[in-house]
Write an enzyme that holds these catalytic residues in place. Sequence first.
Site, mmCIF file in Angstrom:
data_model
loop_
_atom_site.group_PDB
_atom_site.id
_atom_site.type_symbol
_atom_site.label_atom_id
_atom_site.label_comp_id
_atom_site.label_asym_id
_atom_site.label_seq_id
_atom_site.Cartn_x
_atom_site.Cartn_y
_atom_site.Cartn_z
ATOM 1 N N GLU A 274 0.842 -1.197 0.000
ATOM 2 C CA GLU A 274 0.000 0.000 0.000
ATOM 3 C C GLU A 274 0.875 1.244 0.000
ATOM 4 O O GLU A 274 1.860 1.310 0.753
ATOM 5 C CB GLU A 274 -0.925 -0.004 1.229
ATOM 6 C CG GLU A 274 -1.880 -1.188 1.182
ATOM 7 C CD GLU A 274 -2.820 -1.296 2.384
ATOM 8 O OE1 GLU A 274 -2.782 -0.421 3.269
ATOM 9 O OE2 GLU A 274 -3.592 -2.272 2.414
ATOM 10 N N HIS A 297 -7.776 1.504 1.671
ATOM 11 C CA HIS A 297 -7.718 1.053 3.073
ATOM 12 C C HIS A 297 -8.508 2.005 3.995
ATOM 13 O O HIS A 297 -7.969 2.539 4.966
ATOM 14 C CB HIS A 297 -6.265 0.931 3.557
ATOM 15 C CG HIS A 297 -6.136 -0.012 4.715
ATOM 16 N ND1 HIS A 297 -5.024 -0.762 4.962
ATOM 17 C CD2 HIS A 297 -7.002 -0.333 5.715
ATOM 18 C CE1 HIS A 297 -5.192 -1.486 6.045
ATOM 19 N NE2 HIS A 297 -6.403 -1.246 6.526
HETATM 20 P P1 NAI Z 1 -11.344 -10.796 14.880
HETATM 21 O O1 NAI Z 1 -10.096 -11.221 15.520
HETATM 22 O O2 NAI Z 1 -12.494 -10.364 15.706
HETATM 23 O O3 NAI Z 1 -11.873 -11.983 13.917
HETATM 24 C C1 NAI Z 1 -11.040 -12.731 13.066
HETATM 25 C C2 NAI Z 1 -11.625 -14.123 12.936
HETATM 26 O O4 NAI Z 1 -10.887 -14.837 11.950
HETATM 27 C C3 NAI Z 1 -11.544 -14.937 14.221
HETATM 28 O O5 NAI Z 1 -12.812 -15.480 14.519
HETATM 29 C C4 NAI Z 1 -10.524 -16.033 13.899
HETATM 30 O O6 NAI Z 1 -10.754 -17.240 14.576
HETATM 31 C C5 NAI Z 1 -10.714 -16.175 12.404
HETATM 32 N N1 NAI Z 1 -9.593 -16.784 11.709
HETATM 33 C C6 NAI Z 1 -8.267 -16.665 11.978
HETATM 34 N N2 NAI Z 1 -7.549 -17.379 11.089
HETATM 35 C C7 NAI Z 1 -8.432 -17.961 10.252
HETATM 36 C C8 NAI Z 1 -8.304 -18.822 9.133
HETATM 37 N N3 NAI Z 1 -7.099 -19.227 8.696
HETATM 38 N N4 NAI Z 1 -9.435 -19.235 8.504
HETATM 39 C C9 NAI Z 1 -10.656 -18.840 8.950
HETATM 40 N N5 NAI Z 1 -10.845 -18.036 10.023
HETATM 41 C C10 NAI Z 1 -9.744 -17.588 10.646
HETATM 42 O O7 NAI Z 1 -10.925 -9.647 13.840
HETATM 43 P P2 NAI Z 1 -11.858 -8.532 13.223
HETATM 44 O O8 NAI Z 1 -11.884 -7.336 14.088
HETATM 45 O O9 NAI Z 1 -13.142 -9.130 12.780
HETATM 46 O O10 NAI Z 1 -10.970 -8.119 11.935
HETATM 47 C C11 NAI Z 1 -10.839 -8.969 10.816
HETATM 48 C C12 NAI Z 1 -9.835 -8.396 9.818
HETATM 49 O O11 NAI Z 1 -10.242 -7.108 9.382
HETATM 50 C C13 NAI Z 1 -8.416 -8.225 10.363
HETATM 51 O O12 NAI Z 1 -7.494 -8.636 9.366
HETATM 52 C C14 NAI Z 1 -8.268 -6.750 10.523
HETATM 53 O O13 NAI Z 1 -6.940 -6.366 10.392
HETATM 54 C C15 NAI Z 1 -9.112 -6.252 9.347
HETATM 55 N N6 NAI Z 1 -9.550 -4.866 9.484
HETATM 56 C C16 NAI Z 1 -9.524 -4.071 8.353
HETATM 57 C C17 NAI Z 1 -9.911 -2.751 8.424
HETATM 58 C C18 NAI Z 1 -9.921 -1.910 7.200
HETATM 59 O O14 NAI Z 1 -9.782 -0.696 7.305
HETATM 60 N N7 NAI Z 1 -10.096 -2.464 6.025
HETATM 61 C C19 NAI Z 1 -10.323 -2.148 9.702
HETATM 62 C C20 NAI Z 1 -10.425 -3.093 10.792
HETATM 63 C C21 NAI Z 1 -10.014 -4.395 10.682
#
Ligand code: NAI
Length: 428
Positions: A274, A297
């Site tokens: 990015e 992003h």
């Molecule tokens: P979270 O930690 O609450 O949920 C992530 C889930 O993914 C968990 O339930 C976990 O068990 C699961 N997981 C982990 N590895 C996995 C795999 N190999 N296969 C399937 N499931 C798997 O995280 P949250 O808050 O929901 O965030 C998710 C993503 O969104 C993160 O990568 C975060 O960095 C990204 N994000 C992006 C933003 C943006 O501006 N685009 C802003 C906020 C978060």
Amino acid sequence: MVKTSFPKEKIKVLLLEGVHPVAVERFKAEGFSVQLHEKAWDAAALEKAIGDGAGAGAAHILGIRSKTSLTAPVLAGAKRLMTVGCFCIGTNQVALGEASQRGVAVFNSPFSNTRSVAELTLAEIIALHRRMVDQSTAMHTGNWDKSAAGAHEVRGRTLGIVGYGHIGTQVSILAEALGMRVIFFDILSKLSLGNARACRSLDELLKASDAVTLHVPETAATRGLIGRAQIKAMKKGAHLINNARGSVVDIASLAEALKSGHLAGAALDVFPYEPSGRDEVFKSELLGLPNVILTPHVGGSTEEAQESIAHDVCDKLIRFINVGATSGSVNMPVVDLPEQGSASDAADGKPGRRSHRILHLHKNVPGVMSKVNAVMAEQKVNINAQYLQTKGDVGYVVFDIEPTPTKGPLIVEALRKLPETIKVRALW
Ligand code: NAI
């Protein structure tokens, strides 16, 4: 009487990078004195404001976002700094190891923008199914091309959510409200919300979904999670959305599938590389491909998310200052503490005098707790409660003792003299 509980009006808060104004209100309401600056500061400016040279004017609480780099040398000179609030998600702009060694608790707000990401995802699901962005772009160049071909309602279609955490579950609820069938895959066993159904494997989800949306963290296991084979396993004409982390999708394979028509569209907010800012040009194999929505992003970037981040970080910083609780800290042993009470409350049911609280951050080495306990024993104070937690080479012990205006200061003084002590505070 020696006064050891620090008066609130003497607590100085320095907020940088234009953190949401609600933070100023929150700290002022606590009686702290607050300064807010719009820009990120460099090391020299930080040293002036929080370093030894700043004397009594040095800030106790520092609030930053992602552009202020808090290096080890800056932290080493910040003797009065008690805590740092990162009013954002990441904390890699702070030298966390040094902060721990100095007893500076660092807090952030990892989940305040969940709803914003979920709403962007929902918007994209509909926009992709209606080819909305391409139609809008055509109109802007004077093209009136009215057709129903390739446009679909989302009602009754299947949405596959990979990663059923904070964001994934929000998307699940919102998508069901639109009449979508929701399936999900997570490596952990998760409670299905509404009528959502868990899949046993990623492959099962990919084969059954009309749109796949990714909400996994960046880990060794999720790097390249969606590559050529996984895209091939998706239904012909399906859509892929990645608002998680850029490394999760292999862009070359995605571009290939979009060009061949295997996938009907994609939306991406995150990329393997990015640009660092406005001056750098964004490059990608996806540029110019039909029905591809690209955003820089901004999934979590809304005014509501900024305000909610401010409240969340302020809650944590204020609890740390007022109560000593380190819950939510990214670098300290986590000790969640109740408000100061008195053991006599519980014993006879009558409200007792508020106990005094001694907070001691120390090097986590063998024998340290016996020295700390010896200090307490020497002063013959009655201990109402004791909380201890360690993280790596730092330990945090908190004592609630019977109110003792004379012995409290002596305890603080004796603890300060222990070579293992990092920081001591007392709350009256
Ligand atoms: P979270 O930690 O609450 O949920 C992530 C889930 O993914 C968990 O339930 C976990 O068990 C699961 N997981 C982990 N590895 C996995 C795999 N190999 N296969 C399937 N499931 C798997 O995280 P949250 O808050 O929901 O965030 C998710 C993503 O969104 C993160 O990568 C975060 O960095 C990204 N994000 C992006 C933003 C943006 O501006 N685009 C802003 C906020 C978060």
